[in-house]
Design an enzyme around this catalytic site. Sequence first.
Site, PDB file in Angstrom:
ATOM      1  N   ASP A  33       0.821  -1.208   0.000  1.00  0.00           N
ATOM      2  CA  ASP A  33       0.000   0.000   0.000  1.00  0.00           C
ATOM      3  C   ASP A  33       0.866   1.274   0.000  1.00  0.00           C
ATOM      4  O   ASP A  33       2.007   1.262   0.441  1.00  0.00           O
ATOM      5  CB  ASP A  33      -0.862  -0.037   1.269  1.00  0.00           C
ATOM      6  CG  ASP A  33      -2.041   0.906   1.201  1.00  0.00           C
ATOM      7  OD1 ASP A  33      -2.319   1.412   0.096  1.00  0.00           O
ATOM      8  OD2 ASP A  33      -2.670   1.139   2.241  1.00  0.00           O
ATOM      9  N   HIS A  50       2.791   3.262  -8.937  1.00  0.00           N
ATOM     10  CA  HIS A  50       2.628   1.825  -9.250  1.00  0.00           C
ATOM     11  C   HIS A  50       3.872   1.289  -9.961  1.00  0.00           C
ATOM     12  O   HIS A  50       4.354   0.200  -9.677  1.00  0.00           O
ATOM     13  CB  HIS A  50       1.393   1.628 -10.131  1.00  0.00           C
ATOM     14  CG  HIS A  50       0.108   2.050  -9.473  1.00  0.00           C
ATOM     15  ND1 HIS A  50      -0.199   1.757  -8.167  1.00  0.00           N
ATOM     16  CD2 HIS A  50      -0.945   2.756  -9.958  1.00  0.00           C
ATOM     17  CE1 HIS A  50      -1.385   2.256  -7.880  1.00  0.00           C
ATOM     18  NE2 HIS A  50      -1.864   2.870  -8.942  1.00  0.00           N
ATOM     19  N   LEU A 144      11.086 -20.515  -4.420  1.00  0.00           N
ATOM     20  CA  LEU A 144      10.083 -19.595  -3.863  1.00  0.00           C
ATOM     21  C   LEU A 144       8.810 -19.643  -4.707  1.00  0.00           C
ATOM     22  O   LEU A 144       8.874 -19.613  -5.940  1.00  0.00           O
ATOM     23  CB  LEU A 144      10.617 -18.158  -3.867  1.00  0.00           C
ATOM     24  CG  LEU A 144       9.619 -17.067  -3.471  1.00  0.00           C
ATOM     25  CD1 LEU A 144       9.414 -17.051  -1.954  1.00  0.00           C
ATOM     26  CD2 LEU A 144      10.050 -15.700  -3.967  1.00  0.00           C
ATOM     27  N   ARG A 201       1.927  -4.946   6.152  1.00  0.00           N
ATOM     28  CA  ARG A 201       1.194  -3.907   5.421  1.00  0.00           C
ATOM     29  C   ARG A 201       1.967  -2.595   5.498  1.00  0.00           C
ATOM     30  O   ARG A 201       2.420  -2.190   6.581  1.00  0.00           O
ATOM     31  CB  ARG A 201      -0.217  -3.671   5.969  1.00  0.00           C
ATOM     32  CG  ARG A 201      -0.930  -2.574   5.149  1.00  0.00           C
ATOM     33  CD  ARG A 201      -2.408  -2.487   5.360  1.00  0.00           C
ATOM     34  NE  ARG A 201      -2.977  -1.513   4.403  1.00  0.00           N
ATOM     35  CZ  ARG A 201      -4.264  -1.490   4.049  1.00  0.00           C
ATOM     36  NH1 ARG A 201      -5.115  -2.371   4.564  1.00  0.00           N
ATOM     37  NH2 ARG A 201      -4.698  -0.616   3.174  1.00  0.00           N
ATOM     38  N   ARG A 207      -5.290  -2.169   8.699  1.00  0.00           N
ATOM     39  CA  ARG A 207      -6.527  -2.917   8.428  1.00  0.00           C
ATOM     40  C   ARG A 207      -6.232  -3.960   7.352  1.00  0.00           C
ATOM     41  O   ARG A 207      -5.213  -3.887   6.664  1.00  0.00           O
ATOM     42  CB  ARG A 207      -7.647  -1.970   8.001  1.00  0.00           C
ATOM     43  CG  ARG A 207      -7.312  -1.055   6.846  1.00  0.00           C
ATOM     44  CD  ARG A 207      -8.527  -0.217   6.413  1.00  0.00           C
ATOM     45  NE  ARG A 207      -8.186   0.562   5.245  1.00  0.00           N
ATOM     46  CZ  ARG A 207      -7.718   1.828   5.300  1.00  0.00           C
ATOM     47  NH1 ARG A 207      -7.562   2.431   6.468  1.00  0.00           N
ATOM     48  NH2 ARG A 207      -7.412   2.473   4.184  1.00  0.00           N
TER      49      ARG A 207
HETATM   50  C1  LIG Z   1      -2.375  -6.478 -12.039  1.00  0.00           C
HETATM   51  C2  LIG Z   1      -2.006  -5.527 -11.003  1.00  0.00           C
HETATM   52  C3  LIG Z   1      -0.555  -5.489 -10.637  1.00  0.00           C
HETATM   53  C4  LIG Z   1      -0.076  -4.345  -9.981  1.00  0.00           C
HETATM   54  C5  LIG Z   1       1.258  -4.276  -9.646  1.00  0.00           C
HETATM   55  N1  LIG Z   1       1.716  -3.155  -8.978  1.00  0.00           N
HETATM   56  C6  LIG Z   1       0.814  -2.108  -8.521  1.00  0.00           C
HETATM   57  C7  LIG Z   1       0.290  -2.325  -7.173  1.00  0.00           C
HETATM   58  C8  LIG Z   1       1.228  -2.535  -6.068  1.00  0.00           C
HETATM   59  C9  LIG Z   1       2.658  -2.297  -6.232  1.00  0.00           C
HETATM   60  C10 LIG Z   1       3.347  -3.270  -7.151  1.00  0.00           C
HETATM   61  C11 LIG Z   1       3.102  -2.929  -8.589  1.00  0.00           C
HETATM   62  N2  LIG Z   1       2.069  -5.333  -9.978  1.00  0.00           N
HETATM   63  N3  LIG Z   1       3.398  -5.536  -9.735  1.00  0.00           N
HETATM   64  C12 LIG Z   1       3.720  -6.746 -10.208  1.00  0.00           C
HETATM   65  C13 LIG Z   1       2.591  -7.352 -10.741  1.00  0.00           C
HETATM   66  C14 LIG Z   1       2.497  -8.697 -11.318  1.00  0.00           C
HETATM   67  C15 LIG Z   1       1.307  -9.413 -11.258  1.00  0.00           C
HETATM   68  C16 LIG Z   1       1.241 -10.691 -11.768  1.00  0.00           C
HETATM   69  C17 LIG Z   1       2.377 -11.250 -12.326  1.00  0.00           C
HETATM   70  F1  LIG Z   1       2.337 -12.514 -12.810  1.00  0.00           F
HETATM   71  C18 LIG Z   1       3.572 -10.549 -12.395  1.00  0.00           C
HETATM   72  C19 LIG Z   1       3.635  -9.270 -11.882  1.00  0.00           C
HETATM   73  C20 LIG Z   1       1.544  -6.433 -10.593  1.00  0.00           C
HETATM   74  N4  LIG Z   1       0.248  -6.535 -10.940  1.00  0.00           N
END
Ligand SMILES: CCc1cc(N2CCCCCC2)n2ncc(-c3ccc(F)cc3)c2n1
Length: 253
Positions: A33, A50, A144, A201, A207
């Site tokens: 978060d 992001h 992992l 978190r 939460r």
């Molecule tokens: C679909 C939303 C989302 C958002 C997101 N963020 C945004 C939110 C939080 C911070 C991290 C970066 N990440 N970071 C890696 C993935 C990821 C997901 C699946 C996968 F197989 C490989 C990588 C990712 N997916």
Amino acid sequence: MSMKLPFFKNKSKETNEPEALENVPNHVAIIMDGNGRWAKKRGLPRIAGHKEGMDVVKEIVKAARNYNVKILTLYAFSTENWKRPKSEVEFLMKLPKEFLHIYLPELMENNVKINTIGNYDELPAHTKEAIDYAKEKTQDNDGLLLNFALNYGSRFEIIRAIRQIMTDMEGSDLSIDNLDEKIFSEYLYTKDLTDPDLLIRTSGEQRLSNFLLWQVAYSEFWFTDVLWPDFNKEIFKEALDDYQKRKRRYGGI
Ligand SMILES: CCc1cc(N2CCCCCC2)n2ncc(-c3ccc(F)cc3)c2n1
């Protein structure tokens, strides 16, 4: 001619050998978060947070491997996140492909297995295509387990499990009398995973936000004010060190 003895360096620093830590959590779950807030503090668009957060994922995957964590579950997209602006959702749905394009070779090299939990079918086709490829490439890896919670909501997961149980009761020996916690857990997305030992978190919120509500019944919680894009391996190690110090109780004394 004198044999030049090889100079034995401190091998543990150079190899990918996990660092031996006592009482490491087998399964760590993280609510990542603070990405939007991180960007806002810098006068950047939310998507910059992001993007920065994605690079932190790679650092924490490496740290988790290094400390011999077996399962790392990351809350990447919740069922509530669909309410965000369309442009932000579209950006987020492209991140898996971007992450895997950059890091899949290294994940393969390090024996990492990719898994997802959540309502996967509802994701865009392009998102699933990239993830399906990575799941297939890493399916035989036994290092992992990198488990992304995507389009995940715990209450949805619980109702989905109850619906399936009610359906199965009609045509099987499953009955109200023999339904118990073990059988119920087998109907959850996490049926093949042990429960999280440690839930982290970031960003100061304390939460659960509809994350793993059933599974964290006995988990240790660790909160930090640090925003996810500023999270790093040192802070991750702090959480593991704190976990090690706590006396684990399972409702007992
Ligand atoms: C679909 C939303 C989302 C958002 C997101 N963020 C945004 C939110 C939080 C911070 C991290 C970066 N990440 N970071 C890696 C993935 C990821 C997901 C699946 C996968 F197989 C490989 C990588 C990712 N997916």
